[in-house]
Design a protein around this motif. Structure first.
Motif: not given
Length: 406
Positions: A135-142, A169-181
């Motif tokens: 799964v491709t996640s992101s540093m946004a989840t870290i 903080s309304k960082l929606w993309y970061m939130l989406s990746k964090t919840l998905a991982e």
């Protein structure tokens, strides 16, 4: 919502995993380099829409005519991938909506990322032959967990972003990746799925098609001279390293858990300096922009000054008709040329002088860059491409795709 899937039959040392192949659902940039590597020893099916502007570069890959087949699927539709995954050994799930500004974060980012990930894993759980899911996640989840990010801090795979902090903080993309991982790890553990996640930072490098990613758009803004830039550090990584990491995460039996993929952490100003010193294209672009601006200013200035001093010249010659001295107009022209020459000399001696023309988007003092651990990534055999090389290749690729011209 249409996305891309890849079915791979791997014929290598990993024979016990190479029965029918894998399915890969991915972003349109990373997949180009993954497919380029995979097509040589494998056959594959790629699931996508029929938009040739997004898939034409895949069809142009060597071996694609014989081993690449396109289908259509929907991430948020449960069971959409069942028939493609059937009989496969591995799955790469890399697609997720990417956007900074959205009107409906839940519908545009969170639902597709969260539901899409679970739908892919649910299809995998139905197929006994699937041995591993990457799964491709992101540093946004870290990195978004409220901890201080200073030069002495080493970020690693044990860090997890705080969803509540991201929502506030309304960082929606970061939130989406964090919840998905988070959901992916929970589902994988409950259903006995061997899953590996890759967590890349801002991915740059040569483009595979004319539409730049969000990360490359940031580079484009910087080299075009954005008036403001984010007062935050960037976690840069090369797209070719990200693609290679996906393949290695699938092929190496010992690979497990999460993998941070970051070559360098730097702020906007430092990134521009690296870009300037590593790319003559950047230097030429800034120099031409500087010269045009100065030339325009000088011409306008000369016209205005001449309008004021021509009457003085007339008076000078009226009272001193036999004077052998240069006129006032000539003196002013020489002075302006001297100033222009000094400015050009200054730029020749120090091209970095123009790299500070932008300013931070806010008044928050810049926090020095932190560090990201590369230990696990190197265990995959990843030798990160230096940022200087990635930036140079990015700029040259932008030029080749007519996104910049100089």
């Amino acid at each position: 919502m249409c996305n891309t899937d890849l079915k791979v039959n791997v014929r290598d040392k990993r024979d016990e995993w190479a029965r029918k192949g894998g399915v890969c659902e991915w972003s349109f940039w990373v997949h180009s380099f993954m497919a380029g590597e995979a097509l040589a020893p494998t056959w594959l099916y790629c699931q996508s829409n029929n938009d040739l502007t997004k898939t034409g570069h895949l069809l142009a890959l060597d071996g694609a005519k014989e081993r690449l087949h396109l289908f259509k699927a929907d991430l948020v539709e449960e069971g959409s991938f069942d028939s493609v995954i059937e009989g496969c050994d591995g799955v790469f799930h890399t697609a997720s909506p990417v956007a900074v500004e959205v009107s409906d974060p839940q519908a545009e980012l969170i639902d597709p990322a969260l539901r899409g990930t679970i739908n892919i894993l649910r299809s995998c759980a139905k197929v006994p032959s699937v041995k591993r899911v990457v799964v491709t996640s992101s540093m946004a989840t870290i990195v978004f967990n409220g901890k201080s990010l200073t030069p002495d801090v080493l970020v690693d795979e044990s860090w997890f972003s705080n969803p509540l902090l991201l929502e506030q903080s309304k960082l929606w993309y970061m939130l989406s990746k964090t919840l998905a991982e988070e959901a992916a790890w929970k589902f994988a553990k409950e259903n006995g799925i061997d899953m590996v996640t890759l967590n890349p930072g801002w991915v740059i490098g040569p483009l595979s098609h004319p539409t730049p990613s969000l990360s490359v758009q940031e580079v484009l803004k910087l080299i075009k001279g954005a008036q403001t830039f984010p007062n935050t550090p960037y976690t840069w990584v090369d797209v070719r390293d990200v693609a290679n990491a996906h393949i290695q995460a699938y092929e190496l039996l010992e690979a497990s858990g999460r993998f941070c993929l970051v070559e360098t952490v730097s702020d906007s100003s430092e990134t521009l300096k690296i870009s300037c010193t590593s790319s003559t294209l950047r230097y030429i672009y800034l120099k031409s922009k500087f010269l045009l601006g100065i030339t325009s200013t000088i011409i306008s200035g000369i016209n205005m000054i001449l309008l004021l001093i021509i009457p003085l010249d007339d008076c000078w010659h009226k009272f001193y008709p036999a004077s052998s001295y240069s006129t006032i107009t000539q003196h002013v022209q020489r002075l302006l040329l001297l100033v222009l020459g000094l400015l050009l000399l200054s730029f020749e001696m120090n091209p970095h002088v123009l790299l500070t023309h932008g300013r931070p988007a806010d008044d928050t003092p810049y926090v020095p860059a932190f560090q990201v651990s590369q230990e696990k990534a190197k265990g995959l055999g990843i030798h990160f491409t230096p940022l200087e090389v990635s930036l140079k290749d990015t700029i040259e690729s932008l030029k080749e795709n007519n996104l910049i011209s100089f």
